[in-house]
Design a protein around this motif. Structure first.
Motif, PDB file in Angstrom:
ATOM      1  N   LYS A  75       0.736  -1.278  -0.002  1.00  0.00           N
ATOM      2  CA  LYS A  75       0.017  -0.039   0.073  1.00  0.00           C
ATOM      3  C   LYS A  75       0.838   1.232   0.068  1.00  0.00           C
ATOM      4  O   LYS A  75       0.785   2.345  -0.702  1.00  0.00           O
ATOM      5  N   LYS A  78       2.729   1.742  -3.214  1.00  0.00           N
ATOM      6  CA  LYS A  78       1.784   2.318  -4.438  1.00  0.00           C
ATOM      7  C   LYS A  78       1.359   3.479  -3.975  1.00  0.00           C
ATOM      8  O   LYS A  78       0.518   4.242  -4.842  1.00  0.00           O
ATOM      9  N   ARG A  79       1.600   4.070  -2.802  1.00  0.00           N
ATOM     10  CA  ARG A  79       0.947   5.574  -2.344  1.00  0.00           C
ATOM     11  C   ARG A  79      -0.641   5.607  -2.527  1.00  0.00           C
ATOM     12  O   ARG A  79      -0.839   6.472  -2.822  1.00  0.00           O
ATOM     13  N   LEU A  80      -1.114   4.516  -2.097  1.00  0.00           N
ATOM     14  CA  LEU A  80      -2.657   4.364  -2.085  1.00  0.00           C
ATOM     15  C   LEU A  80      -2.980   4.430  -0.660  1.00  0.00           C
ATOM     16  O   LEU A  80      -2.331   4.097   0.438  1.00  0.00           O
ATOM     17  N   THR A  81      -4.347   5.049  -0.618  1.00  0.00           N
ATOM     18  CA  THR A  81      -5.225   5.099   0.598  1.00  0.00           C
ATOM     19  C   THR A  81      -5.928   3.911   0.622  1.00  0.00           C
ATOM     20  O   THR A  81      -6.339   3.249  -0.292  1.00  0.00           O
ATOM     21  N   ASP A 104      -8.592   4.466  -1.976  1.00  0.00           N
ATOM     22  CA  ASP A 104      -8.151   4.281  -3.247  1.00  0.00           C
ATOM     23  C   ASP A 104      -8.447   2.792  -3.437  1.00  0.00           C
ATOM     24  O   ASP A 104      -8.785   2.285  -4.854  1.00  0.00           O
ATOM     25  N   ILE A 105      -7.844   2.030  -2.513  1.00  0.00           N
ATOM     26  CA  ILE A 105      -7.946   0.507  -2.887  1.00  0.00           C
ATOM     27  C   ILE A 105      -9.367   0.045  -3.012  1.00  0.00           C
ATOM     28  O   ILE A 105      -9.792  -0.516  -3.820  1.00  0.00           O
ATOM     29  N   LYS A 142     -11.908   1.727  -3.834  1.00  0.00           N
ATOM     30  CA  LYS A 142     -12.663   2.059  -5.221  1.00  0.00           C
ATOM     31  C   LYS A 142     -12.271   1.182  -6.363  1.00  0.00           C
ATOM     32  O   LYS A 142     -13.179   0.864  -7.056  1.00  0.00           O
ATOM     33  N   LYS A 143     -10.817   0.785  -6.286  1.00  0.00           N
ATOM     34  CA  LYS A 143     -10.416  -0.137  -7.620  1.00  0.00           C
ATOM     35  C   LYS A 143     -10.923  -1.628  -7.141  1.00  0.00           C
ATOM     36  O   LYS A 143     -10.971  -2.296  -8.107  1.00  0.00           O
ATOM     37  N   GLU A 186     -14.030   1.469   2.063  1.00  0.00           N
ATOM     38  CA  GLU A 186     -12.477   1.507   2.663  1.00  0.00           C
ATOM     39  C   GLU A 186     -12.375   0.916   3.894  1.00  0.00           C
ATOM     40  O   GLU A 186     -11.429   0.359   4.494  1.00  0.00           O
TER      41      GLU A 186
END
Length: 123
Positions: free
Chosen positions: A20, A23-26, A29-30, A32-33, A38
């Motif tokens: 995480k 990839k600099r994801l919150t 973000d994850i 949503k993908k 969340e």
């Protein structure tokens, strides 16, 4: 995440957090993908939610983590230790079998792992 908490988490959870961060994801973000909330995503990262197989595939892609890192290794290891004591199941003296079975008019998958138990040496 503070390092004191990270060090208390299972290696699997640490792997998720490292991916995480890389990839600099919150969590949002994850989520949503992979079409998940969340909070649920965060619960998976802390080992408090159980993802479905399809969710594991999506997480694997989003985080660029091999899918086999996201399966039930730790729970199985804990059960082996409860039943046999402190040790491991040998992958040297080991077989695996995948069967297709019928039960209640449904196709099912039966996976059998057969390995020799090796207790850890006390010294």
């Amino acid at each position: 995440m503070c390092s004191a908490l990270k060090n208390k988490l299972p290696t699997l959870c640490q792997t998720l957090f490292e991916a995480k961060a890389a990839k600099r994801l919150t969590f949002a973000d994850i989520g949503k993908k992979i079409d998940k909330d969340e909070v649920w995503v965060a619960a998976v990262f802390y080992g408090q939610a159980k993802p479905e197989e399809s969710d594991l595939k999506k997480l694997s892609v989003v985080l660029d983590v091999k899918e086999n890192y996201l399966v039930y290794g730790y729970p199985l290891k804990a059960i082996i230790n409860e039943k046999f004591g402190d040790g491991i199941m040998s992958a040297i003296d080991f077989t695996a079998k995948v069967e297709k079975i019928e039960k209640d008019d449904h196709e099912r998958v039966k996976i059998t792992f057969d390995g020799k138990f090796l207790p850890f040496k006390k010294w």
